[in-house]
Motif scaffolding. Structure first.
Motif, short mmCIF file in Angstrom:
data_model
loop_
_atom_site.label_atom_id
_atom_site.label_comp_id
_atom_site.label_asym_id
_atom_site.label_seq_id
_atom_site.Cartn_x
_atom_site.Cartn_y
_atom_site.Cartn_z
N ASN A 91 50.52 33.47 6.14
CA ASN A 91 50.12 34.32 6.07
C ASN A 91 48.21 34.25 6.59
N GLU A 452 54.23 36.58 7.73
CA GLU A 452 55.30 37.58 6.54
C GLU A 452 54.23 39.36 6.69
N ALA A 453 53.20 38.80 6.24
CA ALA A 453 51.83 40.31 5.80
C ALA A 453 52.29 41.05 7.42
N GLU A 454 52.19 40.22 8.14
CA GLU A 454 52.07 41.66 9.14
C GLU A 454 52.71 42.52 9.53
N ILE A 455 53.69 41.40 9.04
CA ILE A 455 55.77 42.46 9.89
C ILE A 455 56.30 43.01 8.71
N ASN A 456 55.99 42.88 7.43
CA ASN A 456 56.69 43.71 6.04
C ASN A 456 55.12 44.81 6.44
N SER A 457 53.83 45.07 6.70
CA SER A 457 52.93 46.12 6.42
C SER A 457 53.53 47.11 8.27
N ASN A 458 53.11 46.06 8.96
CA ASN A 458 52.74 47.08 10.37
C ASN A 458 54.54 47.28 11.25
N VAL A 465 61.80 39.04 14.55
CA VAL A 465 61.09 37.87 14.12
C VAL A 465 61.41 36.89 15.18
N THR B 888 49.97 46.26 0.73
CA THR B 888 49.71 45.24 1.85
C THR B 888 49.38 45.94 3.07
N ALA B 890 48.59 45.02 6.76
CA ALA B 890 48.88 44.55 8.10
C ALA B 890 47.59 44.31 8.78
N PRO B 891 46.83 42.51 8.35
CA PRO B 891 46.01 42.29 8.69
C PRO B 891 45.41 42.95 9.51
N GLN B 946 57.14 46.21 2.58
CA GLN B 946 58.35 46.15 1.59
C GLN B 946 58.04 44.73 0.86
#
Lengths: 477, 1192
Positions: A91, A452-458, A465, B888, B890-891, B946
């Motif tokens: 992350n 996981e931060a990307e997976i969860n929010s994008n 994955v 959160t 996505a970065p 999530q």
């Protein structure tokens, strides 16, 4: 009746007093601790610092454990060494790539363009390309075309790895053009690598281009780019480090010697067996002596095993600079690409150029080449690669033997860098190259896991994955 | 630097005064609108007038009397039309004249304050004006002799009535001597008194113990009968708090109120505790209830945390601990939204109202002295194996990290073979340690190491109070002094000195003044703990059985001839002190060499002025100040782990000041005997200012210089500061209406503005509430149903909120620091170039607004058998919308999060309270009681994210908000599953880990309950309280890590194999061999768990955390108190003392739980959202207390 009057009264009160209540709290929500803007120069430094974390931190430790550079021996690192890892541990690095480098670099560009500061723009593009190149090598498909533009793209798409590489080449070409224009104001010391020197940045950009071409197996283009790449050791793109605790130390030092001492060393790692004169796999020969390099890279007499050298003068000393884009990389890319795309002779010539550099001490710390330890990197001849020659006992074809030797040199030179992991994966299916045995099981890792931060929010993130054993696109032939 | 736009204090006061005047002005309009001007404070009888009317209409006559008396008359014109009047009087009181005027009519009058209502006489009663017996009198409370204001006095079978004044005095006219006066007051037994020949009646009223018609305090600090409220609150009296034996008010509430959950962070002295009322109501906001002391909100900040969670360092303190529990008269917990709505955006987590003691009118000075001695012992500790030594793979290694070494009993015995020719370590007492060549010794140190770390803790709490007063002035003065030594040896202590003076003066009928002041000085020094390699627990529990922890400090000699390096630390990873930094601190070093102190000086003051210009109007002005400074020092000498062995010193000064002012007007009125109303209108201003300033230095220049910032070169000095100011203004109004003394309706609304709302958001937010209570037992049909003493149905609705954190409405730029987690160090911009700034990774939200919680509740209160059996239940349901979360992002969008109103969650719950006086005789009472509460929490929406990290150890095992789950679920690596949902095993029969982390447990309990009994026989009282919480998951992190280190008792087991078994590495161990390990079956047949398992996937460091989630249910004997009170006549005469009380309390005596090694009432993350995590937490305690109390 009374209730009615009360309601009236309340209404009057609200009208009279509420604006007063509101004005009492006005203007207090301005953050007294943080500014609302900063200069392009200060932000450039930020982008460069984020970039260094990608190349000195968690990713290279993980890549190193999966490349025969490091051994996880305690706590979490033992588990990661055995290929147990989740996306959560990436992350921070993922955030540093996109928030830290890409977003800040785009801010620098946005602030520089109106001022026509093409120098700043060029630098920012190269820093970005450096980070994104490592990202695509590690993860495969990554967001690029829609990054750092949250209003237009709240869910950036993941571009195909092939497209990313092509875009990065383009990004570097633009950068070179901007830098070559001679227009712009130098950021001075805010540029921690080159102090705003356009020529040095252009050279670094070419070496990066050659790196990416090599990774996409466009060897002719890779070779071509090295000609204008980093041409002298002093122009390598390095990260300077200092001795302020938890602030500017060499990150490998901070991890190995201090904050997580004992978690990770290099005991039994392939590289130590290649460099340790006492080992059967020792790669030394009549023309090569690795004693000095072995001791520069490792502490060899510690009771807890072979540990990367974090003492003063060692590769990961507290204040030791960390390599991002180097002269040796440029030479070794020229050697490999030359051998593959031009000729045996060209490959050999470049290899010998590298060996000559090493024979003069190379990148090995001065205290290890001042007579304390033996080292020797004499030039090879074509005969050495002939079947049965000095370094071709297995009777490979001379071309294969040369490539094998160049790939070995690259493997040894890129200790502590992601480049080693990239080479191993790129050449895994080829007949020659450095061959690794898995730490556990029978397969070798092929990639990092997405954050996981990307997976969860994008919503555009890959699903499912891919796990670490799925090769990225460019290695999936 | 740009100056803050904030206004200075004088400005605030000026402006505040201006609006105050406006409010007063409007109040007076209100008064005039409602009632015509009258001679303030007089009754009709006191106004003497002349009148001469001959055959005038009644209307004309009334108008004349109205004008001359100054009273306003209200009447139905149709009623007065038929009458003609002749009256001639001089210097007679107006009441007399009015009676005369109405003598021959069917009309009568009633006097309410300064108005007179002409009413129709009941029935067509004979016109018989048997004027008039004037009765005056006073009402007092039986026990204290204090006058009772507000007592309702009615003439039986008549409509006449009055209320006693603030001195308890009353005057009433009755028709004859046989009239019966009925005195009633909430919480007191009703008294009937025949007038007889008395013209001055003195009545004493006795508290109605059985009715439990409890007097409670409303959100604004007014007393009210609980029976009249439609919302619930729980009340805990001061005696119960004192008796609990806890040094902190919060902990004393444990198990005593339904719906209130108290979780300790650890057994450390002065440690903070986590209060949760009716489940989780916010995700990232301040989740602690608002604390109001005597009407003034105070800070309950947990130091070291600043509204943020903490997992490392030391356990946080709670500023609520600054209050001396001995000073508390009662604590009341407003659980529901409607009860707390007047506090607007600060009330979503409930409100705790603390009332401190006041003096009482008495003919003597009451002096009370109490002294408590407590002995504290550890109540659970992790089992440690003592069979295997330091090392790996069955081989001894004196600097190995784990205890997977050789079997100790297989060693030769005797002294170790050592190399005395080279390097060595010389301990402080001269003991020499040399490199070990062969380990021969079979000595183990598990017990002695434990004894060197732990001791019997203790505290001594002395308190003295002086109180008393006369009819006009009461006072209460106290001094308290607590001195506590923790169960950890070394620098674990807590001292607290408190002084309080509460005074109240009633100047006359109109004006009263109350001043409360309290000062607290507290000091504590605590031990590092938690996921902190510098801590004592880490050092103790990872330590091999065969390593003696003593001799933790000394000199290291690198060779036989070299000069010493002094003050080196010796620990099991560095047994010769050869390392500058020892990887883990020796526990004894952590205990004795480090300092982690905080010194707090706190002042809390309150001034309250009450003005009662007329009988029906009461204006209260209340101002409070709560201010403290907290000086925190963290000192790590050289060769401590913190600071990499080079020394680190941090000192920080925190200052927080909360200023609060209220102006409240209250009007009470009655419409006839059956209807009454109370109206309140108020204005509140609250200002909270927080300043932190400090510095950290690293890498000491001089090893042993005094702790001073000059002891480092300038690059290694890092100063920092932080400022914050939040201001809230609130205008509020309530209306309380009652009908027939059985139906009660309370309406309230608050309009609030706050500085932390966003620039583009609404400026004012409204918090309405309504509750209704119906005492159905007053219906006629229940009169014959004598079993039911009292019955009430209630329902309420309300909206409360959570304020946004300040300064989150803009995207700022911050000084650059890039973290390299997991497990890496930082890169700081200040060390490079010209310094570096980056755009914050959190996107600001200019439209930010408060979170709002809308709650409905309904319940029933029943009392049976003359109130001996009392039962109450409440069901509530709330939805919290616009939850503020750092969503959160996505970065790849360039930001990591956005702090915005995004999430939604809900709570549903049931609360039950029951008590029964099994025996209620003068000399023997036996009561059993219990409460039960159950809450279901669910995150309904997280705005697309999530899962949201809340607290814990990030990317290791953390607490999260996950859609569809309760707030705070555990999130980490879970078992990989097969398509059928079973455990996906590897080829050898061992589990595998899913590549994607997920929810692995829910720490929220299914239900919790407190139950106990009180038995009193004459002067002896026995109190027993049990508490239970069932169904919450628990993360046994310490155990998992001890597996890795091979120190846990389970890892010392040996098994003899009855069949060939595979270990995790895939090796086959053959039948009949006896090996170190355990056999288990994950579903693929038995497998051997040995070092290869426990140090990889079976390790607490491994990615499969789900295996360490256990059932954290517990039941405990929370408290047993046996007390004896000595106060017979002979004793009082002989000693001149009123009474002497002696009590013995056992606290936390027995805990029933499946959790091994630690009392599960502990939490790594302090007061933050996460809970039920054990990761090297300090153990909890069981205490034995003895209290002596002397009353003079």
């Amino acid at each position: 009746m009374i209730t009615k009057k009360l309601i009236w009264l309340l209404a009057i009160l609200l009208i009279v007093v509420l604006p007063a209540c509101e004005s009492l709290v006005d203007g207090l929500n301005v953050d007294p601790n943080n500014p609302t803007d900063a200069s392009a120069e200060l932000i450039l430094t930020s982008a460069q610092l984020a970039n260094l974390t990608i190349h000195e931190g968690h990713t290279v430790r993980v890549a190193g454990m999966w490349s025969g550079y490091f051994t996880g021996v305690d706590r979490q690192y033992k588990d990661i060494f055995n290929y147990n890892i989740t996306g959560a541990s990436f992350n921070q690095i993922w955030e540093n790539i996109f928030y830290g480098v890409v977003s800040q670099a785009k801010l620098v560009i946005a602030k520089s363009e109106p001022l026509n500061n093409r120098l700043m723009k060029g630098i920012a593009l190269i820093v970005q390309a450096n980070a994104l190149g490592s990202a695509t090598a590690g993860w495969g498909d990554i967001p690029l075309s829609q990054t750092a533009d949250i209003t237009t793209y709240p869910n950036p798409v993941f571009d195909s790895q092939a497209d990313v590489y092509a875009d990065l080449q383009e990004m570097l070409s633009v950068a070179i053009e901007e830098l070559a224009s001679g227009i712009g104001t130098s950021p001075g010391v805010a540029d921690i690598h080159y102090g705003g020197n356009a020529a040095k940045w252009i050279a670094a950009a070419y070496t990066l281009k050659s790196r990416f071409y090599l990774e996409t197996r466009q060897y002719d283009l890779a070779y071509e780019a090295t000609a204008t790449g980093v041409g002298v050791p002093a122009n390598s793109m390095m990260v300077p480090h200092g001795s302020t605790l938890n602030s500017d130390e060499n990150l490998m030092y901070a991890f190995i010697a201090r904050s997580r001492a004992g978690d990770m060393n290099s005991s039994g790692a392939l590289i130590t067996r290649l460099l340790n004169p006492a080992e059967s796999l020792y790669r030394g020969n009549d023309k090569t002596d690795e004693t000095a390099r072995f001791n520069f890279l490792f502490l060899t007499n510690d009771p807890n095993g072979i540990i990367p050298n974090t003492t003063t003068g060692g590769i990961f000393a507290q204040t030791a600079s960390y390599p991002l884009v180097t002269y040796e990389e440029n030479l070794l890319t020229a050697a490999e690409a030359g051998a593959r795309a031009v000729s045996f002779d060209e490959g050999l010539a470049k290899l010998n150029e590298y060996r000559a550099y090493m024979n003069g001490g190379g990148y090995i710390g001065p205290s290890f080449v001042d007579g304390a330890y033996a080292f020797k990197y004499e030039a090879y001849t074509a005969d050495d690669f002939a079947p049965g020659g000095l370094i071709n006992p297995e009777s490979l074809s001379p071309e294969e033997a040369l490539l094998q030797e160049i790939l070995l040199e690259r493997y040894l030179a890129f200790f502590g860098q992601e480049l080693g992991f990239n080479d191993l994966r790129r050449t895994r299916e080829e007949s020659v190259g450095v061959k690794l045995t898995p730490n556990t099981g029978s397969v070798l890792p092929e990639r990092f896991i997405y954050s996981e931060a990307e997976i969860n929010s994008n919503t555009n993130a890959p699903n499912p994955v891919p796990d670490i054993f799925v090769p990225t696109l460019i290695n999936n032939d | 630097m740009k100056k803050s736009n904030g206004k200075s204090l004088p400005e605030i006061i000026l402006r505040y005064m201006r609006y105050t005047i406006a409010v007063f002005f409007l109040f007076s309009i209100c008064a005039q609108l409602l009632w015509a001007s009258a001679s303030i404070g007089q009754s009709l009888k006191e106004v003497r007038i002349d009148i001469s009317m001959n055959n005038k209409t009644l209307k004309e006559s009334l108008t004349v009397i109205e004008q001359k008396s100054g009273f306003g008359f209200i009447y139905n014109e149709a009623w007065v039309l038929p009458y003609w009047v002749t009256v001639n009087e001089k210097n007679k009181d107006a009441a007399f004249i009015l009676q005369k005027v109405l003598r021959n009519t069917k009309l009568d009058f009633k006097e309410y304050g300064n108005k007179v209502i002409i009413v129709q006489r009941e029935q067509a009663s004979p016109v018989q004006v048997n004027l008039i017996v004037k009765v005056q009198g006073i009402v007092k409370e039986k026990d204290t002799g204090e006058p009772l204001p507000g007592v309702s006095i009615r003439v039986k079978n008549s409509s006449a009535g009055t209320i006693s004044d603030s001195d308890g005095k009353f005057g009433i006219d009755v028709t004859d001597e046989n009239s019966i006066l009925v005195f009633s007051f909430i919480g007191f037994l009703t008294v009937e008194q025949r007038v007889g020949s008395l013209d001055f009646i003195s009545i004493t009223m006795e508290q109605d113990i059985t009715s439990l018609s409890e007097v409670v305090v409303t959100a604004l600090g007014f007393k009210e009968s609980a029976d009249k409220l439609g919302s619930t609150s729980s009340k805990v009296n001061g005696e119960a708090i004192e008796r609990s034996g806890e040094t902190s008010v919060i902990n004393a509430l444990g198990g005593k109120a339904s719906g209130v959950m108290i979780t300790k962070s650890s057994g450390d002295p002065g440690a903070a505790a986590f209060i949760q009322i009716r489940g989780q109501n916010t995700i990232t906001g301040n989740n602690q209830p608002l604390i109001i002391v005597d009407g003034i909100p105070i800070s309950n900040a947990t130091s070291y945390t600043d509204e943020e969670g903490t997992s490392g360092g030391v356990v946080p303190q709670s500023r609520l601990n600054d209050i001396n529990p001995n000073d508390i008269a009662s604590v009341q917990i407003l659980k529901g939204a409607s009860a707390a709505a007047l506090w607007g955006s600060r009330a979503a987590n409930g409100v705790i109202l603390i009332s401190t003691k006041k003096g009482a009118e008495a003919d003597k000075v009451n002096i009370s002295f109490s002294s408590t001695l407590s002995v504290d012992k550890i109540n659970a500790f992790h089992p440690i194996q003592d069979k295997y030594g330091q090392g790996t793979g069955g081989n001894y290694n004196p600097s190995g990290s784990t205890s997977w070494g050789d079997k100790i009993s297989n060693r030769a015995g005797g002294a170790d073979d050592v190399n005395t020719s080279g390097r060595y370590f010389q301990a402080q007492d001269g003991t020499l340690y040399y490199p070990i060549l062969t380990k021969n010794s079979q000595d183990v140190y598990v017990d002695s190491n434990y004894d060197k770390v732990f001791r019997t803790g203790q505290f001594l709490d002395n308190a003295i109070s002086i109180s008393g007063g006369d009819a006009k002035t009461v006072y209460y003065f106290s001094v308290g002094d607590l001195r506590q030594k923790g169960i950890l040896r070394g620098n674990s202590e807590y001292t607290r000195t408190t002084v309080r003076l509460n005074t109240e003066r009633t100047f006359n009928n109109v004006l009263r003044l109350g001043v409360n002041t309290a000062y607290t000085n507290s000091y504590s020094d605590r031990i590092q703990r938690g996921n902190n390699t510098a801590g004592a627990m880490v050092g103790l529990l990872r330590n091999p059985a065969d390593f003696d922890k003593s001799d933790y400090k000394g000199s290291y000699f690198a060779s036989a001839t070299s000069s010493p390096i002094t003050n080196r630390q010796r620990s099991y990873r560095s047994y010769l002190g050869a390392l500058e930094s020892p990887i883990y601190n020796n526990a004894l070093w952590a205990l004795n060499e480090e300092e982690n102190s905080t010194l707090v000086n706190r002042f809390m003051g309150r001034v309250e002025i009450g003005v009662q210009p007329t009988g029906w109007l009461d204006i209260t002005g209340r101002t409070g100040l709560d201010t403290y400074t907290d000086q925190q020092i963290n000192y790590y000498p050289i060769h401590d782990l913190v600071g990499a062995g080079r020394g680190q010193y941090q000192e920080q000064m925190t200052k927080e000041t909360e200023l609060n002012a209220d102006l409240i007007g209250r009007a009470q009125t009655k419409f006839g005997v059956d209807f009454a109303a109370t109206f309140i209108l108020g204005f509140n201003l609250n200002n909270r200012k927080y300043d932190k300033i400090g510095a950290t230095i690293n890498d000491f220049i001089l090893d042993e210089a005094p702790a001073n910032f000059s002891n480092a070169v300038s690059a290694n000095r890092v100063p920092y500061n932080y400022k914050r100011e939040i201001r809230t203004t609130r205008l509020y109004a309530t209306a309380g209406l009652s009908a027939y003394e059985s139906l009660f309706l309370n309406l309230s609304a608050a309009a609030e503005s706050a500085s932390s709302f966003g620039e583009l958001s609404e400026k004012t937010f409204y918090y309405p509430s309504v509750d209704v209570a119906w005492q159905f037992s007053k219906l006629g049909i229940f009169e014959d149903f004598s079993t039911l003493t009292f019955g009430k149905l209630r329902a309420s609705y309300g909206i409360v909120g959570v304020q946004p954190l300040p300064y989150r409405s803009n995207t700022v730029f911050t000084e650059t620091t890039f973290s390299n987690t997991p497990w890496g160090d930082n890169v700081v911009g200040g060390s490079y170039g010209n310094g570096a700034y980056s755009q914050n990774k959190e996107l600001g939200d200019p439209e930010i607004k408060p979170e709002t919680k809308t709650e409905y509740e309904a319940g029933i209160d029943l009392r049976f058998l003359s109130s001996r059996l009392r039962f109450s239940t409440t069901y509530y349901q709330n939805k919290v919308k616009d939850l503020l979360v750092p969503v959160t992002i996505a970065p790849s969008t360039g930001f990591a999060s956005k702090y915005t109103n995004a999430a939604t969650l809900e709570n549903k719950g049931l609360e039950l309270d029951l008590s029964y006086d099994v025996i209620a005789k003068p000399n023997l009472t036996w009561t059993v009681y219990g409460n039960f509460s159950s809450n279901r929490n669910e995150v309904l929406d997280l705005a697309g994210t999530q899962s949201l990290y809340l607290t814990g150890i990030a990317d290791f095992l953390d607490s999260r908000a996950v859609v569809g789950q309760p707030v705070g679920v555990f999130w980490s690596g879970r078992y990989a599953a097969t398509a059928e949902g079973g455990m996906l095993l590897d080829a050898n029969g061992f589990p595998t880990v899913d590549a994607v982390s997920g929810t692995i447990g829910d720490p929220n309990p299914d239900f919790m309950s407190g139950f106990g009994t009180t038995l009193s026989y004459k002067k002896i009282t026995l109190d027993v309280l049990f508490e239970t919480t069932q169904g919450g998951d628990y993360y046994s992190g310490t155990k998992g890590i001890m597996y890795n280190f091979g120190t846990h008792a389970e890892t010392g087991n040996e098994v003899t194999l009855a069949q060939d078994l595979k270990n995790y590495a895939g090796a086959t161990i053959s039948t009949g061999s006896t090996v170190r390990g355990n056999i288990t079956d994950f579903g693929g047949g038995p497998v051997l768990l040995d070092e290869t398992w426990y140090t990889t996937l079976g390790s607490g460091f491994g990615s499969l955390k789900e295996q360490f989630i256990e059932d954290g249910s517990w039941t405990r004997l929370r408290q047993v108190t046996l007390s004896y009170r000595l106060d017979p006549e002979w004793f009082r005469k002989k000693t001149k003392l009123q009474s002497l009380e002696l009590s013995f309390t056992g606290r936390n005596l027995i805990v029933w739980t499946d959790i091994e090694g630690i009392d599960p009432d502990t939490n790594l993350t302090g007061t933050f959202t996460g809970r039920n995590m054990d990761y090297f937490n300090s153990p909890n305690t069981r205490s034995y207390l003895c209290t002596l109390k002397i009353n003079y």
